[in-house]
Write a protein that holds these residues in place. Sequence first.
Motif, PDB file in Angstrom:
ATOM      1  N   HIS A  94      -1.915   2.110 -10.326  1.00 59.55           N
ATOM      2  CA  HIS A  94      -2.742   2.585  -9.217  1.00 59.55           C
ATOM      3  C   HIS A  94      -1.930   2.524  -7.923  1.00 59.55           C
ATOM      4  CE1 HIS A  94      -6.283   2.357 -11.793  1.00 59.55           C
ATOM      5  NE2 HIS A  94      -5.979   1.101 -12.075  1.00 59.55           N
ATOM      6  N   ALA A  95      -2.012   3.562  -7.105  1.00 62.95           N
ATOM      7  CA  ALA A  95      -1.422   3.517  -5.771  1.00 62.95           C
ATOM      8  C   ALA A  95      -2.309   2.662  -4.877  1.00 62.95           C
ATOM      9  CB  ALA A  95      -1.287   4.917  -5.195  1.00 62.95           C
ATOM     10  N   SER A  96      -1.708   1.771  -4.116  1.00 65.32           N
ATOM     11  CA  SER A  96      -2.445   0.878  -3.216  1.00 65.32           C
ATOM     12  C   SER A  96      -2.241   1.310  -1.769  1.00 65.32           C
ATOM     13  CB  SER A  96      -1.979  -0.564  -3.413  1.00 65.32           C
ATOM     14  OG  SER A  96      -2.593  -1.433  -2.493  1.00 65.32           O
ATOM     15  N   PRO A  97      -3.329   1.447  -0.980  1.00 64.93           N
ATOM     16  CA  PRO A  97      -4.718   1.110  -1.289  1.00 64.93           C
ATOM     17  C   PRO A  97      -5.350   2.108  -2.260  1.00 64.93           C
ATOM     18  CG  PRO A  97      -4.544   2.027   0.929  1.00 64.93           C
ATOM     19  CD  PRO A  97      -3.148   1.833   0.442  1.00 64.93           C
ATOM     20  N   SER A  98      -6.139   1.582  -3.200  1.00 67.11           N
ATOM     21  CA  SER A  98      -6.597   2.386  -4.323  1.00 67.11           C
ATOM     22  C   SER A  98      -8.024   2.894  -4.196  1.00 67.11           C
ATOM     23  CB  SER A  98      -6.499   1.545  -5.605  1.00 67.11           C
ATOM     24  OG  SER A  98      -7.438   0.476  -5.564  1.00 67.11           O
ATOM     25  N   GLY A  99      -8.853   2.207  -3.428  1.00 65.40           N
ATOM     26  CA  GLY A  99     -10.264   2.545  -3.421  1.00 65.40           C
ATOM     27  C   GLY A  99     -11.037   1.887  -4.547  1.00 65.40           C
ATOM     28  N   LEU A 100     -10.337   1.128  -5.403  1.00 70.53           N
ATOM     29  CA  LEU A 100     -10.978   0.457  -6.537  1.00 70.53           C
ATOM     30  C   LEU A 100     -11.448  -0.952  -6.207  1.00 70.53           C
ATOM     31  CD1 LEU A 100      -8.471   1.451  -9.382  1.00 70.53           C
ATOM     32  CD2 LEU A 100     -10.706   2.473  -8.900  1.00 70.53           C
ATOM     33  N   THR A 101     -11.037  -1.476  -5.058  1.00 73.58           N
ATOM     34  CA  THR A 101     -11.328  -2.871  -4.732  1.00 73.58           C
ATOM     35  C   THR A 101     -11.945  -2.988  -3.350  1.00 73.58           C
ATOM     36  OG1 THR A 101      -9.154  -3.250  -3.751  1.00 73.58           O
ATOM     37  CG2 THR A 101      -9.371  -3.623  -6.127  1.00 73.58           C
ATOM     38  N   GLU A 102     -12.658  -4.064  -3.154  1.00 67.99           N
ATOM     39  CA  GLU A 102     -13.276  -4.305  -1.859  1.00 67.99           C
ATOM     40  C   GLU A 102     -12.215  -4.593  -0.800  1.00 67.99           C
ATOM     41  OE1 GLU A 102     -16.220  -4.350   0.864  1.00 67.99           O
ATOM     42  OE2 GLU A 102     -16.374  -3.787  -1.254  1.00 67.99           O
ATOM     43  N   VAL A 103     -11.148  -5.306  -1.172  1.00 68.45           N
ATOM     44  CA  VAL A 103     -10.117  -5.630  -0.198  1.00 68.45           C
ATOM     45  C   VAL A 103      -9.439  -4.357   0.313  1.00 68.45           C
ATOM     46  CG1 VAL A 103      -8.262  -5.979  -1.904  1.00 68.45           C
ATOM     47  CG2 VAL A 103      -8.145  -7.152   0.292  1.00 68.45           C
ATOM     48  N   ALA A 104      -9.317  -3.338  -0.539  1.00 68.85           N
ATOM     49  CA  ALA A 104      -8.745  -2.072  -0.098  1.00 68.85           C
ATOM     50  C   ALA A 104      -9.714  -1.321   0.804  1.00 68.85           C
ATOM     51  CB  ALA A 104      -8.361  -1.218  -1.299  1.00 68.85           C
ATOM     52  N   ARG A 105     -10.990  -1.364   0.468  1.00 60.55           N
ATOM     53  CA  ARG A 105     -11.981  -0.653   1.287  1.00 60.55           C
ATOM     54  C   ARG A 105     -12.089  -1.265   2.673  1.00 60.55           C
ATOM     55  NH1 ARG A 105     -14.350   0.057  -3.927  1.00 60.55           N
ATOM     56  NH2 ARG A 105     -15.348  -1.996  -3.896  1.00 60.55           N
ATOM     57  N   GLN A 106     -11.810  -2.558   2.791  1.00 60.05           N
ATOM     58  CA  GLN A 106     -11.919  -3.217   4.091  1.00 60.05           C
ATOM     59  C   GLN A 106     -10.625  -3.176   4.889  1.00 60.05           C
ATOM     60  OE1 GLN A 106     -13.392  -7.191   3.476  1.00 60.05           O
ATOM     61  NE2 GLN A 106     -15.380  -6.508   2.702  1.00 60.05           N
ATOM     62  N   ALA A 107      -9.544  -2.702   4.279  1.00 59.80           N
ATOM     63  CA  ALA A 107      -8.250  -2.665   4.961  1.00 59.80           C
ATOM     64  C   ALA A 107      -8.251  -1.596   6.044  1.00 59.80           C
ATOM     65  CB  ALA A 107      -7.140  -2.393   3.956  1.00 59.80           C
ATOM     66  N   ASP A 108      -7.444  -1.815   7.079  1.00 55.78           N
ATOM     67  CA  ASP A 108      -7.299  -0.824   8.125  1.00 55.78           C
ATOM     68  C   ASP A 108      -6.745   0.469   7.544  1.00 55.78           C
ATOM     69  OD1 ASP A 108      -8.187  -2.645   9.984  1.00 55.78           O
ATOM     70  OD2 ASP A 108      -6.168  -3.289  10.564  1.00 55.78           O
ATOM     71  N   ALA A 109      -7.175   1.582   8.080  1.00 57.57           N
ATOM     72  CA  ALA A 109      -6.711   2.889   7.608  1.00 57.57           C
ATOM     73  C   ALA A 109      -5.199   2.994   7.749  1.00 57.57           C
ATOM     74  CB  ALA A 109      -7.392   4.004   8.399  1.00 57.57           C
ATOM     75  N   GLY A 110      -4.567   3.506   6.723  1.00 59.66           N
ATOM     76  CA  GLY A 110      -3.121   3.729   6.786  1.00 59.66           C
ATOM     77  C   GLY A 110      -2.280   2.530   6.415  1.00 59.66           C
ATOM     78  N   VAL A 111      -2.909   1.381   6.115  1.00 59.53           N
ATOM     79  CA  VAL A 111      -2.140   0.188   5.773  1.00 59.53           C
ATOM     80  C   VAL A 111      -1.552   0.343   4.377  1.00 59.53           C
ATOM     81  CG1 VAL A 111      -2.298  -2.259   5.203  1.00 59.53           C
ATOM     82  CG2 VAL A 111      -3.379  -1.392   7.269  1.00 59.53           C
ATOM     83  N   ASN A 112      -0.247   0.169   4.272  1.00 57.99           N
ATOM     84  CA  ASN A 112       0.448   0.126   2.990  1.00 57.99           C
ATOM     85  C   ASN A 112       1.326  -1.106   3.014  1.00 57.99           C
ATOM     86  OD1 ASN A 112       0.488   2.842   1.108  1.00 57.99           O
ATOM     87  ND2 ASN A 112      -0.113   3.268   3.226  1.00 57.99           N
ATOM     88  N   SER A 113       0.990  -2.106   2.224  1.00 56.46           N
ATOM     89  CA  SER A 113       1.777  -3.332   2.239  1.00 56.46           C
ATOM     90  C   SER A 113       1.740  -3.995   0.877  1.00 56.46           C
ATOM     91  CB  SER A 113       1.252  -4.313   3.295  1.00 56.46           C
ATOM     92  OG  SER A 113       0.020  -4.879   2.888  1.00 56.46           O
ATOM     93  N   LEU A 114       2.756  -4.799   0.605  1.00 58.77           N
ATOM     94  CA  LEU A 114       2.781  -5.554  -0.634  1.00 58.77           C
ATOM     95  C   LEU A 114       1.653  -6.576  -0.663  1.00 58.77           C
ATOM     96  CD1 LEU A 114       4.075  -6.158  -3.324  1.00 58.77           C
ATOM     97  CD2 LEU A 114       5.803  -7.536  -2.141  1.00 58.77           C
ATOM     98  N   SER A 115       1.338  -7.149   0.497  1.00 58.50           N
ATOM     99  CA  SER A 115       0.241  -8.109   0.570  1.00 58.50           C
ATOM    100  C   SER A 115      -1.073  -7.475   0.119  1.00 58.50           C
ATOM    101  CB  SER A 115       0.111  -8.647   1.999  1.00 58.50           C
ATOM    102  OG  SER A 115      -0.983  -9.528   2.119  1.00 58.50           O
ATOM    103  N   LEU A 116      -1.314  -6.230   0.527  1.00 57.17           N
ATOM    104  CA  LEU A 116      -2.536  -5.542   0.129  1.00 57.17           C
ATOM    105  C   LEU A 116      -2.521  -5.221  -1.362  1.00 57.17           C
ATOM    106  CD1 LEU A 116      -5.229  -4.228   0.771  1.00 57.17           C
ATOM    107  CD2 LEU A 116      -3.993  -2.161   1.463  1.00 57.17           C
ATOM    108  N   ALA A 117      -1.389  -4.751  -1.877  1.00 58.17           N
ATOM    109  CA  ALA A 117      -1.293  -4.447  -3.306  1.00 58.17           C
ATOM    110  C   ALA A 117      -1.547  -5.697  -4.145  1.00 58.17           C
ATOM    111  CB  ALA A 117       0.085  -3.858  -3.625  1.00 58.17           C
ATOM    112  N   ILE A 118      -0.996  -6.824  -3.708  1.00 57.21           N
ATOM    113  CA  ILE A 118      -1.233  -8.087  -4.414  1.00 57.21           C
ATOM    114  C   ILE A 118      -2.706  -8.480  -4.315  1.00 57.21           C
ATOM    115  CG2 ILE A 118      -0.734 -10.561  -4.372  1.00 57.21           C
ATOM    116  CD1 ILE A 118       2.126  -9.820  -3.510  1.00 57.21           C
ATOM    117  N   GLY A 119      -3.285  -8.304  -3.122  1.00 57.56           N
ATOM    118  CA  GLY A 119      -4.696  -8.622  -2.950  1.00 57.56           C
ATOM    119  C   GLY A 119      -5.589  -7.799  -3.873  1.00 57.56           C
ATOM    120  N   GLU A 120      -5.269  -6.523  -4.030  1.00 54.32           N
ATOM    121  CA  GLU A 120      -6.040  -5.681  -4.957  1.00 54.32           C
ATOM    122  C   GLU A 120      -5.913  -6.190  -6.394  1.00 54.32           C
ATOM    123  OE1 GLU A 120      -7.070  -1.581  -4.304  1.00 54.32           O
ATOM    124  OE2 GLU A 120      -5.073  -1.326  -3.431  1.00 54.32           O
ATOM    125  N   ALA A 121      -4.695  -6.568  -6.767  1.00 49.97           N
ATOM    126  CA  ALA A 121      -4.479  -7.071  -8.122  1.00 49.97           C
ATOM    127  C   ALA A 121      -5.249  -8.362  -8.358  1.00 49.97           C
ATOM    128  CB  ALA A 121      -2.982  -7.290  -8.361  1.00 49.97           C
TER     129      ALA A 121
END
Length: 463
Positions: A173-200
């Motif tokens: 899945h490309a992160s932010p994926s839209g599959l997780t709450e942490v991705a839905r709450q992330a600021d628009a345009g954020v692409n980070s390893l921290s976010l990808a890990i949070g989704e996982a």
Amino acid sequence: MSAAEPPTRWRSVLPHLTEPLPPDHTPQAAAGGNGVQVNLPMELVRQSVQRKEFWDIPAEVVDAYRAFRPTPLWRARGFERAVGARVPVYVKYEGGNISGSHKLNTALAQAYYYARAGVKELVSGTGAGQWGTALAAACAMFGMKCTIFMVGTSLRRKPYRGTLMRTLGATVHASPSGLTEVARQADAGVNSLSLAIGEAVEYAARTDGAAFCIGSGETYSILHQSVIGLEAAGQLAALDAEFDAVVGCVGAGSNFGGIALPFFAAAAEAGTEPPLLVAAESSTTPKLTRGTYAYDRTDATGTGPMEAMYTIGSSYPIPDSHSAGLRFHGAAKVISAMRHRDEIAATAVGQVEALDAGRIFTRGEMVLPAPESGHALAAAARLAGAGAEGNSAKGNSEVLRAEKGVVVCVSGHGYLDLGAYQQLMDGELSDEAPDPGALRLAMGDLDRVERLAEVGAGAGHVR
């Protein structure tokens, strides 16, 4: 260990630390029962906390290592000539396996332990894709499902990383994926390893039979990577090579820890001075050179343990770069503790210099390094030449210079990073410097660690 065999034991640096590591802190959400719980196999827990120096590698993992280990080490004479080196440069190359990087060393070990614990699916986040590919390969080998959240900008640049992971059986899945709450709450345009890990982390917590695992910053993953330094030490001895500096690039720290910490442990055991251990980080993510030693979260959920680390703040919007594997806000707690005691040095490298070093290395050695590895090569070129500017843990600048020789880990290949090299050759590549104000803001409210001995004894932390 014979020259034709991989190590059969990992070596831990924990027995040689002069002070205990600061304990992790449990966030309020987790303490109240609302946090995401990450359950580790007990053997990985023991490898993280016990001051035991040598750990037997399971026979199944040793057998898997034999497919690509020992990895080669050679004197890079072509690179030396091209950069005007005063001293020899020895290269330890970890890119010759299916993942194209050192990440497979710990992926195989972790998949083995999780499979024995009854886990059916491993879930993780990945930046440049090396870790995701390694985990996909390890899961395929041990009969497990694999789900990977990859930083979206990196996946779009390197779509064949996703293809390779899917070929190995993983769901990507490309992160932010839209599959997780942490991705839905992330600021628009954020692409980070921290976010990808949070989704996982979130995805694994809600999926039956699944577990989250991580490939870089944890103490057990650095232990597994010690095969790099252990092999290198034997290979250098066989060459009668003299060296006084060891270099690796740093995202969270597993590659650097793998090549460097076995040399530190060996010197501590012998009562001698270790070589200069230099962590080469991205100038876009300068946790070891411009960060602070503080408690910070390891992922975007904020529900996992808070760890003592050198960090630029998990909320810092890291500038984009081709070295996605280095775009993590903090360094491993073992690396950070040693940095705090000035037992390792650090230097920051921009992506233009890193990719140019990679281009020079390719022409001289006929091996194409990953952009992340280019940072280590650029630092090695500085050390072997006129010297590199670094920073001590206390904030003082220093000149880092090798007088005998440099050992550098080229942690992965760059065959899926040719777009970055094309941009370099077209003159389209640039460096984006971190914003000082944003750095201060991201680090401003962190609880800083000042005295390791007091913190390790349970005296708390101070601002």
